[in-house]
Scaffold this motif. Structure first.
Motif, PDB file in Angstrom:
ATOM      1  N   THR A  65       0.878  -1.172   0.000  1.00 40.01           N
ATOM      2  CA  THR A  65       0.000   0.000   0.000  1.00 40.01           C
ATOM      3  C   THR A  65       0.910   1.215   0.000  1.00 40.01           C
ATOM      4  N   TYR A  66       0.590   2.171  -0.884  1.00 46.36           N
ATOM      5  CA  TYR A  66       1.478   3.330  -0.978  1.00 46.36           C
ATOM      6  C   TYR A  66       0.675   4.597  -1.237  1.00 46.36           C
ATOM      7  N   GLN A  67       1.116   5.666  -0.590  1.00 47.66           N
ATOM      8  CA  GLN A  67       0.489   6.981  -0.780  1.00 47.66           C
ATOM      9  C   GLN A  67       1.584   8.022  -1.000  1.00 47.66           C
ATOM     10  N   TYR A  68       1.467   8.801  -2.088  1.00 42.79           N
ATOM     11  CA  TYR A  68       2.430   9.876  -2.355  1.00 42.79           C
ATOM     12  C   TYR A  68       2.306  10.946  -1.273  1.00 42.79           C
ATOM     13  N   SER A  72      -0.635  13.160  -2.204  1.00 40.58           N
ATOM     14  CA  SER A  72      -1.973  12.611  -2.499  1.00 40.58           C
ATOM     15  C   SER A  72      -2.769  12.420  -1.202  1.00 40.58           C
ATOM     16  N   LYS A  73      -4.095  12.431  -1.341  1.00 35.90           N
ATOM     17  CA  LYS A  73      -4.960  12.361  -0.161  1.00 35.90           C
ATOM     18  C   LYS A  73      -5.331  10.926   0.202  1.00 35.90           C
ATOM     19  N   ALA A  74      -5.162  10.022  -0.756  1.00 33.51           N
ATOM     20  CA  ALA A  74      -5.519   8.613  -0.493  1.00 33.51           C
ATOM     21  C   ALA A  74      -4.434   7.715  -1.099  1.00 33.51           C
ATOM     22  N   PRO A  75      -4.335   6.472  -0.635  1.00 31.98           N
ATOM     23  CA  PRO A  75      -3.331   5.574  -1.216  1.00 31.98           C
ATOM     24  C   PRO A  75      -3.557   5.363  -2.711  1.00 31.98           C
ATOM     25  N   VAL A  76      -2.452   5.310  -3.441  1.00 31.85           N
ATOM     26  CA  VAL A  76      -2.511   5.085  -4.893  1.00 31.85           C
ATOM     27  C   VAL A  76      -2.451   3.582  -5.180  1.00 31.85           C
ATOM     28  N   LYS A  98      -3.200  -0.145  -3.284  1.00 29.93           N
ATOM     29  CA  LYS A  98      -3.898  -0.656  -2.099  1.00 29.93           C
ATOM     30  C   LYS A  98      -3.760  -2.170  -2.008  1.00 29.93           C
ATOM     31  N   GLY A 150       6.884   9.529   0.678  1.00 31.13           N
ATOM     32  CA  GLY A 150       5.510   9.068   0.882  1.00 31.13           C
ATOM     33  C   GLY A 150       5.447   7.912   1.875  1.00 31.13           C
TER      34      GLY A 150
END
Lengths: 279, 253
Positions: A10-13, A16-20, A22, A61
């Motif tokens: 799971t990764y989020q920049y 960004s507001k949500a994970p890109v 999942k 991130g």
């Protein structure tokens, strides 16, 4: 143990507001040619960056889960160590030219210079790589004087010459005309024949059907389905989602509804469609 | 910008050429005499460029770039110079000899700066410069930035031309009086600048993917020949440059 082992990624920049990505789970064997398909914003490029170490080492991130390539964990390596095993080429060939070299031959040698490869070995490896990708005749040209397709092949050769165990390609033909795309696909096919593991993000599904061993479909940062190209690229699930279908598959699907397609399986390529409609 | 030629100047070590160009530049800007920069350009830089077989290329670029600058400087300096000897008088205009003289002196310095830079960049391969800088102990990242900055000029020109065409096709007026041209600058320069900033990230990823920050000892494909004479010459230029600057300052005191 798989050559590439992605567990619960799971990764989020940072911006960004949500994970890109999942909860991605993916295993790829050594020498396998895997194609990634998906609509815009599905996380395909981010997955490429994760495999090639730029997520999270370059982009920072928040990352949870693990990425393992050839027995090494991404989180326990530095980016400079990771790129020695994993090569990355992406869409825009112009931005992949180093800008510091005068000829294609020297451009291809740039990575080897950074790796500290001795001069004599460097020359042998560059010549071999240029032969493999079919651009030996461009060796003395300036990288900036080439067409988009030629530049993309130079970019691929520049990564290939480093002999990565895994080659990650993010839409390498998106800006090319059909002739340029064919040149690049032939190059990738040669690399795959040579035993390099390949992960390719691509929208040209007919090409994928011809070259890939497996297709992984992503949507909204999650794995939607995976399987053999002939099965995955004709699946009802992709048809419902409205992406990853070739024009031949869509046509045959409509024909089947009207009883004009008799075969059990749907085509992906032109040849398969022609053969099916003949029946 | 590099122009491949079989010449003695091309064969020189890149650092020899960098230091020579810098030394000539400093000499032209610091040595006394209003016309020193012209003398250095005409008697040293131009003959050196002829030796390097790039004199027409150098002259062409200097002409193209300096002409608009020369016209504007001459007009502004001669027309707006305070008290002085008029060249001629017409209605409100009375350009002064002193203003025109000052403009020509300034122009000489600009031409020297341009031609010294061109002398070096037209005869030096960017990769050879990068290797030479790294061998001299400069960090790879700084050497890379210097070399790609030199390379970026033609790339900027190409992109600028593409943006210009695109904006023209959407009805942007780029020809006419000064106000029309000035207004056209924003929709051309802004996408050029923003586009370049976005490219920086991709280029950083691309060179990182090619082990740019690898901690291994770097090697180089090409060999850069050097001689003891050139090494001594570079030492002399390194000593001469601060001396020239000190001399120039003391002379003006």
């Amino acid at each position: 143990m798989a050559f590439i082992n992605i567990q619960n990624l799971t990764y989020q920049y940072p911006t960004s507001k949500a994970p890109v990505l999942k909860n991605i789970n993916l295993q790829i064997e050594q020498g396998e040619f895997v194609a990634i398909v998906g609509p815009n914003g599905a996380g395909k490029s981010t997955l490429c960056y994760a495999l090639s170490g730029f997520v999270p080492h370059f982009f920072k991130g928040e990352l949870s889960g693990s990425i393992e390539v050839a027995g090494r964990q991404s989180s326990q390596s530095t980016l400079s160590e990771w790129v020695l095993n994993v090569g990355l080429a992406f869409q825009n060939p112009f931005n992949q030219i180093s800008g510091a070299k005068y000829t294609v031959f020297e451009e291809v040698a740039f990575g080897l210079e950074n790796m500290g490869v001795p001069r004599t070995e460097m020359q042998v490896r560059v010549e071999a790589a240029l032969q493999l990708t079919g651009i030996a005749d461009l060796a003395q040209r300036s990288p900036y004087s080439l067409s988009g397709g030629q530049q993309q092949r130079v970019a691929l050769t520049s990564i290939l010459v480093m002999r990565p165990k895994l080659l990650v390609l993010d839409e390498p033909t998106s800006q090319l005309d059909p002739i340029g795309a064919r040149e690049v696909f032939n190059t990738i096919r040669n690399m795959a024949k040579d035993g390099t593991t390949i992960v390719l993000v691509e929208h040209k599904v007919e090409w994928i059907a011809n070259f890939a061993d497996r297709v992984v479909a992503l949507k909204a940062g999650q794995v939607l389905l995976e399987g053999k190209p002939s099965e995955a690229l004709t699946s009802d699930l992709l048809a419902e989602q409205g992406f990853g279908l070739s024009r031949y598959t869509s046509t045959a699907r409509e024909a089947k509804k009207q009883g004009l397609w008799k075969k059990d399986t749907l085509p992906v390529t032109l040849d398969e469609a022609v053969e099916g409609f003949k029946q | 910008m590099y122009v491949a030629r079989a010449s003695g100047l091309h064969q020189l070590h890149p650092l020899t050429k960098v230091l020579t160009a810098l030394c000539l530049l400093i000499a032209g800007l610091t040595l006394p005499g209003n016309w020193t920069s012209y003398c250095i350009t005409l008697l040293i830089v131009f003959p050196l460029s002829a030796w390097g077989k790039v004199f027409p290329n150098l002259l062409h670029i200097v002409w193209i770039v300096s002409l608009p600058f020369a016209i504007s400087v001459l007009l502004i300096q001669s027309l707006f110079w305070g008290a002085g000897t008029p060249i001629f008088e017409f209605w409100l205009f009375a350009p002064k000899v002193e203003g025109a003289r000052y403009a020509l002196i300034s122009l000489g310095k600009i031409i020297l700066v341009m031609s010294s830079f061109l002398l070096f960049s037209l005869t030096t391969r960017p990769d050879a410069l990068m290797i030479a800088l790294k061998q001299a102990g400069m960090p790879s990242s700084i050497a890379y930035i210097i070399v790609t900055t030199l390379q970026i000029v033609p790339s900027f020109q190409r992109k600028g031309a593409t943006i210009l065409d695109a904006q023209r096709s959407r009805g942007l007026e780029t020809e006419g009086n000064l106000w029309v041209r000035a207004r056209a600058l924003v929709p051309i320069v802004l996408p050029l600048a923003l586009g370049s900033l976005m490219e920086v990230e991709e280029r950083a990823i691309a060179i990182e993917a090619r082990a740019f920050n690898s901690h291994k000892a770097e090697t180089s494909l090409i060999e850069i020949p050097d001689t003891q004479f050139q090494k001594n010459f570079r030492t002399v230029t390194l000593v001469a440059m601060p001396l020239l600057m000190i001399f120039g300052i003391l002379w003006r005191l």
